[in-house]
Design a protein around this motif. Sequence first.
Motif, short mmCIF file in Angstrom:
data_model
loop_
_atom_site.label_atom_id
_atom_site.label_comp_id
_atom_site.label_asym_id
_atom_site.label_seq_id
_atom_site.Cartn_x
_atom_site.Cartn_y
_atom_site.Cartn_z
N ASP A 37 0.71 -1.31 0.01
CA ASP A 37 0.09 -0.08 0.07
C ASP A 37 0.69 1.25 -0.07
O ASP A 37 0.50 2.11 -0.63
N SER A 73 -8.53 -0.89 -0.50
CA SER A 73 -7.22 -0.06 -0.84
C SER A 73 -7.45 0.88 -2.22
O SER A 73 -8.08 0.24 -3.10
N LEU A 319 3.40 4.87 4.62
CA LEU A 319 2.11 5.02 4.14
C LEU A 319 1.36 6.20 4.41
O LEU A 319 0.74 6.76 3.59
N GLN A 323 -0.13 8.57 1.58
CA GLN A 323 -1.54 8.94 1.69
C GLN A 323 -1.65 10.66 1.80
O GLN A 323 -2.50 11.12 1.25
N ALA A 378 -5.38 3.23 2.67
CA ALA A 378 -4.76 1.85 2.49
C ALA A 378 -6.18 0.92 2.59
O ALA A 378 -7.21 1.47 2.67
N ARG A 383 -5.25 -0.22 7.19
CA ARG A 383 -5.48 1.09 8.06
C ARG A 383 -5.99 0.76 9.60
O ARG A 383 -5.32 1.52 10.53
#
Length: 423
Positions: A37, A73, A319, A323, A378, A383
Amino acid sequence: NNSSYFDPHRQATAVLALSRIENLLATADLAAAMTLDAFAGRSGALRPEVHALRPHPGQVETARHIRELLEGSTLVDIPYHLVPRFRSWTADAWSDPVEQERRFDIAWDYVPPPQRHGREAFYERYLPFKGGKKHQPQDAYCLRCMPQVHGAVRDAWEQACRIIDIELNSVTDNPLVFPDAENPRYIEDQVISAGHFHGMPLALAMSYVKAAIPVLASISERRLNKLVDPANNDGLPGFLIGNEDGTDSGFMIVQYTAAALVNDLATRAHPASVYSIPTSANAEDHVSMGTNEARHVLDMTDDLGHVLALELYTAAQALEYRQDMLNAARGLADRGDWKALAAKIGNAPREDHASHATFESEIRALMKALINAGEFHAGVAVRKAHAKIRESIDFMQRDRAMDGDIRSICALVSSNVLIADLS
């Protein structure tokens, strides 16, 4: 290491080791999913029809499990032109007061029409903006081959579990007594000295697992290394830190630590079962060393857990960067100001240049694509695990001492709290 009075110790140690490895296999899949991810990687190598063509049980199960962890995701398989690359924060990076709180800047490079010759079909599918995500047909082995590697380790574990199940439900005494033997003439007909105490079935099974442990640790370290390497992390900051003061050590030492642990595990993987030393005046002239083997495996699970914890620690940071960077790009596009988005793009033509109208049209298309993509996040399970990590460990915005963070992530892995509610 051979006599029957070692059997309970050998078996109990093996059971403890295999129980820990079961949890660590689930942890490895979670770390792999979080890393994939964080890379906004490709899911094709996980598809069930792929693994139906080479159906090793562990491989099939690993692919299924990672697919499940990634469910929901919006990062995997993202079009590459949507992904910006990290650019160091500056005081004037963001004009909006809310955006000024960001800890990074973002950037793309524009590919002008004269440089698209021979790739016209490609640019019909993708917009001409190079960000962080490299366009290539496949991910590195450490991402693409996770089912094959994790799966092979899982198969080694399954084989050892099959052996230990037989062991736990078998008689390993010596001598064996058969009081119901028909018409016994001599005591030897009822009391038989045999070799069920010999630990070689368990020893060889644990040798198999012992060799597999550094393999699982090694692929985890390779993913960790890829996350921190700015030449290979697809647009994330080098060492996953973006200090404006320039002290950018970041997660460098985490990779050092993982590398040292993997090396140590590899040096400990030599099988004890292949080296018999006779005992009892050569009455016991071939022994399994199975107790040593089980003890070694149990000890090695600690460091395997530490390596996986370091990957999770690193992947959580990566991650969050990925994001935040993608959602910053989306927020910028959502303002509807194509010039603000264009300010993040290098190699743009001047306003008086002939290709500027084409540039503006393509920027507007990028803006629309970002808006239509929705929020970037994700998978649901990833998450959830990331949130649990953040309860104990804050995002590292600037370099800091990491010993407390590492103790915390190792404790989370050891307690199995990150995998407690995951399939």
